[in-house]
Enzyme design. Structure first.
Site, PDB file in Angstrom:
ATOM      1  N   VAL A  12       0.830  -1.214   0.000  1.00  0.00           N
ATOM      2  CA  VAL A  12       0.000   0.000   0.000  1.00  0.00           C
ATOM      3  C   VAL A  12       0.861   1.260   0.000  1.00  0.00           C
ATOM      4  O   VAL A  12       0.590   2.214  -0.749  1.00  0.00           O
ATOM      5  CB  VAL A  12      -1.004   0.011   1.177  1.00  0.00           C
ATOM      6  CG1 VAL A  12      -1.876   1.253   1.113  1.00  0.00           C
ATOM      7  CG2 VAL A  12      -1.891  -1.230   1.146  1.00  0.00           C
ATOM      8  N   GLU A 124     -10.256   5.893   5.176  1.00  0.00           N
ATOM      9  CA  GLU A 124     -11.180   5.368   4.163  1.00  0.00           C
ATOM     10  C   GLU A 124     -10.787   3.971   3.680  1.00  0.00           C
ATOM     11  O   GLU A 124     -11.634   3.109   3.459  1.00  0.00           O
ATOM     12  CB  GLU A 124     -11.243   6.335   2.973  1.00  0.00           C
ATOM     13  CG  GLU A 124     -12.211   5.963   1.874  1.00  0.00           C
ATOM     14  CD  GLU A 124     -13.641   5.832   2.393  1.00  0.00           C
ATOM     15  OE1 GLU A 124     -14.223   6.854   2.747  1.00  0.00           O
ATOM     16  OE2 GLU A 124     -14.161   4.697   2.456  1.00  0.00           O
ATOM     17  N   VAL A 127     -11.463  -0.075   5.446  1.00  0.00           N
ATOM     18  CA  VAL A 127     -12.589  -1.010   5.237  1.00  0.00           C
ATOM     19  C   VAL A 127     -12.996  -0.954   3.763  1.00  0.00           C
ATOM     20  O   VAL A 127     -13.292   0.115   3.244  1.00  0.00           O
ATOM     21  CB  VAL A 127     -13.811  -0.626   6.104  1.00  0.00           C
ATOM     22  CG1 VAL A 127     -14.932  -1.652   5.935  1.00  0.00           C
ATOM     23  CG2 VAL A 127     -13.427  -0.493   7.565  1.00  0.00           C
ATOM     24  N   GLY A 129     -11.204  -1.552   1.005  1.00  0.00           N
ATOM     25  CA  GLY A 129     -10.198  -1.133   0.004  1.00  0.00           C
ATOM     26  C   GLY A 129     -10.611   0.135  -0.719  1.00  0.00           C
ATOM     27  O   GLY A 129     -10.711   1.205  -0.115  1.00  0.00           O
ATOM     28  N   ILE A 131     -13.494   0.964  -2.003  1.00  0.00           N
ATOM     29  CA  ILE A 131     -14.924   1.334  -1.954  1.00  0.00           C
ATOM     30  C   ILE A 131     -15.113   2.514  -1.007  1.00  0.00           C
ATOM     31  O   ILE A 131     -14.715   2.430   0.156  1.00  0.00           O
ATOM     32  CB  ILE A 131     -15.802   0.172  -1.435  1.00  0.00           C
ATOM     33  CG1 ILE A 131     -15.518  -1.117  -2.181  1.00  0.00           C
ATOM     34  CG2 ILE A 131     -17.285   0.530  -1.512  1.00  0.00           C
ATOM     35  CD1 ILE A 131     -16.201  -2.341  -1.585  1.00  0.00           C
ATOM     36  N   GLU A 185      -3.128 -10.773   3.514  1.00  0.00           N
ATOM     37  CA  GLU A 185      -2.258 -10.159   4.515  1.00  0.00           C
ATOM     38  C   GLU A 185      -0.967 -10.976   4.586  1.00  0.00           C
ATOM     39  O   GLU A 185      -0.908 -12.100   4.092  1.00  0.00           O
ATOM     40  CB  GLU A 185      -2.940 -10.206   5.887  1.00  0.00           C
ATOM     41  CG  GLU A 185      -4.259  -9.477   5.946  1.00  0.00           C
ATOM     42  CD  GLU A 185      -4.136  -7.994   5.715  1.00  0.00           C
ATOM     43  OE1 GLU A 185      -3.371  -7.334   6.425  1.00  0.00           O
ATOM     44  OE2 GLU A 185      -4.797  -7.484   4.796  1.00  0.00           O
ATOM     45  N   ASP A 196      -9.655 -10.382   9.893  1.00  0.00           N
ATOM     46  CA  ASP A 196      -9.574  -9.111   9.144  1.00  0.00           C
ATOM     47  C   ASP A 196     -10.986  -8.547   8.920  1.00  0.00           C
ATOM     48  O   ASP A 196     -11.246  -7.367   9.190  1.00  0.00           O
ATOM     49  CB  ASP A 196      -8.875  -9.398   7.798  1.00  0.00           C
ATOM     50  CG  ASP A 196      -8.837  -8.202   6.886  1.00  0.00           C
ATOM     51  OD1 ASP A 196      -8.012  -7.311   7.117  1.00  0.00           O
ATOM     52  OD2 ASP A 196      -9.646  -8.142   5.939  1.00  0.00           O
ATOM     53  N   LYS A 200     -12.878  -5.045  10.405  1.00  0.00           N
ATOM     54  CA  LYS A 200     -13.569  -4.072   9.528  1.00  0.00           C
ATOM     55  C   LYS A 200     -15.020  -3.895   9.994  1.00  0.00           C
ATOM     56  O   LYS A 200     -15.547  -2.779  10.002  1.00  0.00           O
ATOM     57  CB  LYS A 200     -13.508  -4.550   8.083  1.00  0.00           C
ATOM     58  CG  LYS A 200     -12.093  -4.513   7.508  1.00  0.00           C
ATOM     59  CD  LYS A 200     -12.010  -5.269   6.194  1.00  0.00           C
ATOM     60  CE  LYS A 200     -10.620  -5.211   5.580  1.00  0.00           C
ATOM     61  NZ  LYS A 200     -10.451  -6.163   4.473  1.00  0.00           N
ATOM     62  N   GLY A 297      -6.172  -4.967  -2.952  1.00  0.00           N
ATOM     63  CA  GLY A 297      -5.324  -4.716  -4.125  1.00  0.00           C
ATOM     64  C   GLY A 297      -4.630  -3.376  -3.975  1.00  0.00           C
ATOM     65  O   GLY A 297      -5.144  -2.453  -3.346  1.00  0.00           O
TER      66      GLY A 297
END
Ligand code: HSE
Length: 407
Positions: A12, A124, A127, A129, A131, A185, A196, A200, A297
């Site tokens: 990321v 943001e 949770v 990715g 969206i 992960e 995970d 979220k 992703g």
């Protein structure tokens, strides 16, 4: 020029640098100035990387540099990430992070510091990715009473279950693919064990209730044991299998589960495949709203972080209603759910007679019988399962799976 520091140059962190490069023109158009990466903090070396000259190993340099107004925390985990995020906020910098572990555990405390300092803690990407999900909870849905938050929140598990369901891929092979694609992960236990997704869900329920929903209080079951037989019997009964989060805000507390569920074929969640996530929210006055998109992703997640950098660059404090008061999580044994029970037995028709249920058998699996229960609590299911033991020919309970029923 806005100057940012990126902590952690993994999937990321490097994605954020890439999206900043790719979208620089768009950013300048929107906010009237560019965003520049001044530092990248990582213990590793990245020779020949375009940001090689920005690499540092001492967080103190970032903390003291007044020109850096935004810190991207992409280290992950809850220890160093917490220390650096807190220090960044205390030194008057905004923090943007995709780190759900950090937010689920320390969200309330860090938000309070951000408020006091007049800066931002934005998450943001933590949770769903790419969206947009945190913003709607903190904006369009803010004044409504959110009654249910359910859906698919782990791309890796959804990818695995989709591959198993559609292509007959083995669990191990599908997991390896998901790891190679960069969805999983570092330790995939968090993905396949539903931890995970559970974190979220805790974040979304904290925003929905305005209170701290502790993820450790949420009953969590993994998808590791899901087998081909589960899919065969699920399909015959009109379901598919998904790793689902199921959160319900009730009068006396919150019901919350992260586990494999049978999703009725035809429900929008049943069509969410591969790495995609989908969240189905029911608001008292809003009704049903569904959020759908790339749940994991590098670039989708990084895009969500970059959108937060832009929010922070505007300089205004964005408040979140999330206090440290704990929400009460209701005990999972009282949740009322329909279930599909599959057992192994010598004579499925005898079971049908004794239990007075419509038993499904399958030519390919002559020793198995499965049936759908009425809505019942875990305790009622346990009593029914206990009764099976006295039936002649009964061998073992192979699987009990809850059915996902939406509003
Ligand atoms: N491992 C996570 C997933 C990444 O598969 O959904 C995004 O949070």
């Amino acid at each position: 020029m806005i100057q940012v520091a990126i902590l952690g140059y993994g999937v990321v962190g490097s994605g954020v640098a890439e999206v900043l490069r790719l979208n620089q023109g768009q950013i300048v158009k929107k906010i009237g100035q560019g965003v520049e990466v001044k530092y990248v903090l990582d213990l590793r070396d990245f020779p020949d990387d375009p940001l090689e000259s920005c690499m540092i190993k001492d967080f103190g340099v970032i903390e003291k540099d007044k020109d850096v107004t935004i810190v991207v925390e992409a280290i992950g985990g809850e220890t160093i990430a917490y220390d650096f995020a807190k220090r960044a906020l205390l030194s008057g910098k905004s923090v943007c992070t995709p780190n759900k572990a950090l937010i689920a555990r320390h969200g309330a405390e860090l938000l309070a510091i951000a408020k006091e300092k007049g800066v931002n803690l934005l998450f943001e990407a933590s949770v769903g990715g790419g969206i947009p999900l945190i913003r709607p909870f903190n904006d369009a849905l803010l004044t409504d009473e959110v009654e249910t938050v359910t859906g698919i929140l782990n791309g890796t598990s959804n990818y695995i279950l989709t591959q198993m369901s559609m292509n007959g891929t083995s669990y191990a092979e599908a997991l390896k693919d998901a790891q190679n694609l960069g969805y999983a992960e570092q330790d995939p236990t968090a993905d396949v064990g539903s931890f995970d997704a559970c974190r979220k869900l805790a974040i979304l329920l904290s925003l929905a209730t305005g209170k701290q929903v502790d993820y450790e209080d949420i009953q969590t079951e993994g998808i590791e044991k899901i087998s081909t037989e589960d899919f065969v019997f699920a399909k015959e009964l009109g379901f598919t299998l998904k790793q689902v989060v199921d959160g319900r805000v009730c009068e006396n507390g919150v019901e919350a589960l992260a586990a494999p569920f049978l999703v009725p074929l035809g429900h929008p969640l049943s069509t969410i495949n591969d790495v995609f996530n989908g969240v189905w929210v029911h608001g008292k006055t809003t009704g049903n709203v569904m959020f759908y998109g790339s749940g994991a992703g590098k670039l989708p997640t990084a895009s969500a972080v970059v959108s937060n950098i832009v929010d922070a660059a505007y300089g205004q404090h964005i408040s979140h209603v999330w206090s440290a008061d704990k929400a009460k999580i209701l005990p999972a044994e009282n949740y009322i759910k329909r279930k599909v029970i599959r057992i192994s037995c010598e004579n499925p028709s005898a079971i049908a007679n004794v239990l007075n249920v419509n038993v499904l058998t399958h030519d390919a699996y002559p020793n198995y019988a499965a049936w759908l229960t009425q809505p019942e609590s875990e305790a009622e299911t346990a009593i029914a399962l206990d009764r099976l033991k006295s039936i002649e020919g009964f061998k073992a309970v192979e699987r009990v799976l809850r059915v996902y029923d939406s509003e």
